[in-house]
Motif scaffolding. Structure first.
Motif, PDB file in Angstrom:
ATOM      1  N   ILE A 166       0.883  -1.164   0.000  1.00 16.83           N
ATOM      2  CA  ILE A 166       0.000   0.000   0.000  1.00 16.83           C
ATOM      3  C   ILE A 166       0.918   1.210   0.000  1.00 16.83           C
ATOM      4  N   GLN A 212      -3.834   7.463  -1.888  1.00 18.20           N
ATOM      5  CA  GLN A 212      -4.881   7.169  -2.867  1.00 18.20           C
ATOM      6  C   GLN A 212      -5.263   5.702  -2.871  1.00 18.20           C
ATOM      7  N   ARG A 213      -4.333   4.842  -2.447  1.00 11.43           N
ATOM      8  CA  ARG A 213      -4.614   3.410  -2.420  1.00 11.43           C
ATOM      9  C   ARG A 213      -4.800   2.885  -0.991  1.00 11.43           C
ATOM     10  N   LYS A 244     -11.162   4.589  -7.136  1.00 11.23           N
ATOM     11  CA  LYS A 244     -10.620   5.947  -7.110  1.00 11.23           C
ATOM     12  C   LYS A 244     -11.435   6.825  -6.170  1.00 11.23           C
ATOM     13  N   ARG A 250     -11.244   0.335  -2.231  1.00 10.30           N
ATOM     14  CA  ARG A 250      -9.788   0.551  -2.187  1.00 10.30           C
ATOM     15  C   ARG A 250      -9.064  -0.699  -1.697  1.00 10.30           C
ATOM     16  N   LEU A 298      -8.547  -3.055  -4.608  1.00 10.60           N
ATOM     17  CA  LEU A 298      -7.417  -2.603  -5.419  1.00 10.60           C
ATOM     18  C   LEU A 298      -6.102  -2.861  -4.696  1.00 10.60           C
ATOM     19  N   ALA A 299      -6.072  -2.599  -3.378  1.00  8.37           N
ATOM     20  CA  ALA A 299      -4.852  -2.822  -2.601  1.00  8.37           C
ATOM     21  C   ALA A 299      -4.434  -4.283  -2.646  1.00  8.37           C
ATOM     22  N   LEU A 323       3.640   3.798  -9.615  1.00  9.34           N
ATOM     23  CA  LEU A 323       2.228   4.128  -9.472  1.00  9.34           C
ATOM     24  C   LEU A 323       1.888   5.462 -10.126  1.00  9.34           C
ATOM     25  N   TYR A 354      -6.435   3.917 -13.743  1.00  9.78           N
ATOM     26  CA  TYR A 354      -7.541   3.017 -13.433  1.00  9.78           C
ATOM     27  C   TYR A 354      -8.226   2.619 -14.746  1.00  9.78           C
ATOM     28  N   LEU A 377      -5.245  -1.620 -12.403  1.00 12.49           N
ATOM     29  CA  LEU A 377      -4.321  -0.489 -12.360  1.00 12.49           C
ATOM     30  C   LEU A 377      -3.194  -0.819 -13.323  1.00 12.49           C
TER      31      LEU A 377
END
Length: 582
Positions: A320, A324-325, A420, A427, A430-431, A452, A457, A485
């Motif tokens: 992480i 943002q993430r 996002k 999140r 995504l993480a 990153l 996205y 991502l």
């Protein structure tokens, strides 16, 4: 306390000599250019701009001081501390000396006419400045007297309250290109504006030399009236210095230098206060900050720094890499405060680290911190602290209670929104994909903190396909499980292609063929077979096309939800997935 008058010219003389200085605990500049321009405009209109607060100094300064930003090195003994009015005086000093790198302020030579409602437009014009690759300052016209004058402007720096008659005359001569009478008229107009600036009264409230430092500090906190009010950190900085003799500003500068990644997650000032509050067994909220024993905070600063640094390390180990993430910022001060209780022995440390991993992920994928997060983080901190110290049970930590905070179901994962946005579970999905490796499906590079910045996205099933031909809403197409991502170049190359088409292209272009593409998708926790779909526009019937698109999309989402849930379960159990399996 006594009220006195002082002209801008007299203020500048004291700033220039160093007789007037700032206590070190004062925050740094906080005004934007709009506030600065409005300040100068108010002076030219003879409008009040508030008052300042000054502490008179005897033989010994009660606080460590520094000059105003942009002021020269002091040449005389300090006789006054500026407790309130820093933003106004700094704005005047820097703008009237043209000390801002990215903006130049100009005054309109002719006052603009009032609007229809009688409002007078500002007389100050702000021009954004920048350097090109050769170091030349743009726009070029802003440094050319002729072009500036042709726009009906003059630099605000020509109004500074000091003897600049020679420079002003030179600028006027250049501006009018040798017309002697026009130059004298222009010079007279600028001199009138300068006199208005010099004579303008910026009043002050004065605390005399007998005022005790604690009293001066209390008055500073209660009477600060700037356009950007003091926040909790500003007040605590002042109290910290008065109590300990140390500069929290200096400590924060050192923290930023030694832990540069911290600011990509959260405000360093905020996490320091939150960590200190938890260590003092208080909620990490503003009300607790003012109850801290600042002497204890100073004594424990190295431990707080080590804890904050470790919190960043933990997040990096979980892949992480930035705010943002980060699913929830609530966990960061908890991690920082727990650091001192981490066992040092190898196996014990490994077991404790697994518990910390479980805490990070359970906090991110359950509803634990959706409400009353400050109170709940204190409860979890206490339970984890006692467990790490060997005085409590792991199952006593509220966040680990499966009955109250179960892992998300497949349906909840399917419904999770676009990552996002600030949705915790989205999140977290995504993480988890970044934790899996998130290898770009075209260039083969794994996601890292540095890479990153170039990741975007991407809708796995194209957004336009799902909405225009699948009849789905934006909320249905823009979901966490439909997100990858990937690099900017890959995203542009894929664009709105059907999954089968861009998969086929990737397979054709990958040196090792289909296995490589399968592995790259697996590194995002994305199923391969469910993406081998397409041919939608070969279906003549719009209804049948829509039906197939929806069916393929649902099959993909459910399969991926099963995969993601298994991954999140492993992480929530404290396993170092994917290395330790799901």
């Amino acid at each position: 306390m006594e009220a006195r008058d002082r002209s801008v010219e007299a203020w500048f003389n004291r700033v220039r000599s160093g007789q007037l200085r700032l206590p070190r605990f004062q925050r740094f500049e906080a005004w934007d250019y709009e506030n600065i321009a409005a300040l100068i405009d108010s002076i030219l209109r003879d409008l009040p701009i508030g008052s300042t607060l000054v502490l008179e100094i005897g033989e010994r300064e009660p606080f460590v001081t520094r000059p105003l930003a942009g002021a020269p090195a002091p040449v005389e003994r300090c006789t006054e501390h500026l407790l309130d009015g820093q933003q106004r005086l700094t704005a005047l000093w820097r703008s009237l000396h043209d000390l801002y790198d990215d903006v130049t302020l100009f005054v309109q030579l002719k006052a603009p006419e009032p609007d229809e409602d009688g409002t007078a437009p500002s007389r100050i014009t702000r021009v954004k400045r920048w350097l090109n690759k050769d170091g030349r300052r743009f726009p070029v016209w802003a440094d050319d007297a002729v072009q500036v004058y042709s726009r009906g402007l003059a630099p605000v720096s020509l109004l500074q309250p000091s003897d600049i008659s020679a420079r002003r005359q030179q600028w006027c001569d250049q501006a009018v290109q040798g017309d002697l009478q026009a130059s004298r008229d222009l010079e007279n107009a600028l001199r009138d504006l300068q006199e208005k600036m010099k004579r303008f009264n910026l009043p002050m409230l004065v605390l005399d030399v007998a005022t005790k430092p604690a009293t001066a500090l209390d008055v500073f906190v209660k009477m600060n009236t700037s356009a950007v009010p003091l926040n909790a950190f500003d007040i605590i900085v002042a109290q910290f210095e008065a109590r300990t003799g140390k500069s929290m500003h200096d400590l924060m500068i050192d923290l930023r230098k030694k832990c540069p990644a911290l600011e990509s997650y959260v405000s360093p000032e905020q996490i320091v206060l939150q960590t200190a509050a938890l260590r003092a067994d208080r909620t990490p909220a503003q009300a607790s900050f003012f109850q801290l024993d600042l002497s204890d905070v100073a004594a424990a600063w190295d431990e707080i720094f080590d804890g904050v640094n470790w919190a960043v390390q933990v997040l990096e180990e979980e892949c992480i890499f930035d705010g943002q993430r980060l699913p929830t910022v609530t966990i960061m001060p908890v991690l920082a405060a727990l650091h001192k209780y981490m066992p040092k022995k190898l196996d014990e440390h490994g077991n404790a680290r697994a518990t910390i991993r479980s805490y990070v992920w359970r906090s991110s994928i359950t509803s634990r911190y959706e409400n009353a997060s400050a109170t709940r983080s204190l409860q979890d901190y206490r339970g984890l602290r006692d467990f790490l110290a060997g005085t409590g049970a792991r199952n006593a930590v509220p966040v680990f209670n499966d009955a109250d905070y179960p892992l998300p179901s497949v349906e909840e994962l399917i419904q999770a929104g676009w990552p996002k946005r600030r949705e915790t579970l989205a999140r977290a999905v995504l993480a988890a994909s970044i934790k899996a490796g998130a290898i770009d499906i075209a260039d083969g590079n794994q996601a890292t903190r540095q890479r990153l910045a170039n990741r975007e996205y991407h809708h796995v099933f194209p957004d336009s396909l799902l909405r225009d031909d699948g009849g789905l809403s934006d909320r249905e197409s823009s979901r966490a499980l439909n997100c990858l991502l990937i690099t900017m170049n890959t995203n542009r190359n894929i664009s709105a292609k059907e999954p089968l088409k861009y998969l086929s292209e990737r397979i054709d272009r990958a040196d090792l063929g289909e296995p490589v593409v399968r592995d790259r998708l697996r590194s995002h926790i994305v199923p391969f077979e469910e993406l081998k779909v397409g041919g939608y526009f070969e279906i003549a019937s719009p209804e049948e096309r829509t039906k197939k698109i929806r069916a393929d999309y649902e099959a993909f989402m459910r399969t991926r939800a099963d995969m993601v849930r298994a991954s999140l379960k492993a992480l929530a159990e404290g396993r170092n997935w994917p290395n330790e399996g799901a």
